[in-house]
Enzyme design. Sequence first.
Site, PDB file in Angstrom:
ATOM      1  N   SER A 149     -15.143  24.877 -43.690  1.00  0.00           N
ATOM      2  CA  SER A 149     -16.357  25.698 -44.264  1.00  0.00           C
ATOM      3  C   SER A 149     -17.899  25.061 -44.192  1.00  0.00           C
ATOM      4  O   SER A 149     -18.141  24.328 -43.004  1.00  0.00           O
ATOM      5  CB  SER A 149     -15.677  25.000 -46.108  1.00  0.00           C
ATOM      6  OG  SER A 149     -16.261  24.497 -46.817  1.00  0.00           O
ATOM      7  N   TYR A 162     -13.997  18.455 -51.646  1.00  0.00           N
ATOM      8  CA  TYR A 162     -13.734  19.642 -50.888  1.00  0.00           C
ATOM      9  C   TYR A 162     -14.183  19.100 -49.856  1.00  0.00           C
ATOM     10  O   TYR A 162     -13.577  20.033 -48.582  1.00  0.00           O
ATOM     11  CB  TYR A 162     -14.243  20.595 -52.128  1.00  0.00           C
ATOM     12  CG  TYR A 162     -13.676  22.116 -51.371  1.00  0.00           C
ATOM     13  CD1 TYR A 162     -12.919  22.943 -51.244  1.00  0.00           C
ATOM     14  CD2 TYR A 162     -15.587  22.599 -50.617  1.00  0.00           C
ATOM     15  CE1 TYR A 162     -12.616  24.074 -50.525  1.00  0.00           C
ATOM     16  CE2 TYR A 162     -15.046  23.756 -50.096  1.00  0.00           C
ATOM     17  CZ  TYR A 162     -13.609  24.539 -49.608  1.00  0.00           C
ATOM     18  OH  TYR A 162     -13.859  25.581 -48.832  1.00  0.00           O
TER      19      TYR A 162
END
Length: 257
Positions: A149, A162
């Site tokens: 990510s 996250y």
Amino acid sequence: MDPSLTDLFSLKGRTALVTGGSSGIGRGIAEGLCRAGAQVVLAARDTGRLARTAAEFRALGGSADWIGADLSSRAGVQELAELTAERHGPVDVLVNSAGINLRPPMGELAEQEWDLTMRVNLDAPFLLGQRFGPEMAARGWGRIINLASQQSIRAFGNSGAYGVSKAAISALTRSQAEAWSPSGVCANAIAPGFVHTPLTEAVFRDPARSEAMAGRTMAGRNGGPGDFTGIAVFLASEACAYVTGQTIFVDGGFSVT
């Protein structure tokens, strides 16, 4: 096309397990692997969506099966691994795309949210790698593709648990590459930009927010699942034989603006 180039990117005879393969980026990756000739096994929680996706892939002329799986527990991960091996034999390409994106403000992040995020986003890729990576190495060929990510390298938008999980995915990818690349196993990660998927639907319903995210790219647009088809086929194929341990950003230049 020169037959040697076709062979370089062909996945005929390969079996690919794609977690999160029934929607979003995972589906885009799985479709690419299927079109390249791989026997694709899709894994996710929504069995109805899995069945529809596999049927659509087969309608394209590909080979596709599905297994319902809950990756939030180690028992669920183990069950997926064993069912895949039992039904389809050795896994040549492992794609860890399944993930959750809980993003409360850091001060409000509960232990339960932290634990769940780590189990799905980090523990499952680790455990599946441990199950299939050594077998790939013993056979002298394999590919592991993890989903990283933007939060692998920087924090924004309540990155929280996250972001930690995705930074760890890049590190896990390097560790897998170090362990198994001498035996012909290439481990790499794909780091998406802002992509229209079910997880980001709320942002795309707000034109101002969506346009602002697109404005942060060099390409001038947000991504779609189809933007990951080509990179996935490359990373899963013989063409990737000397590329390993990398986190490759597929983000329209988002990460370098």
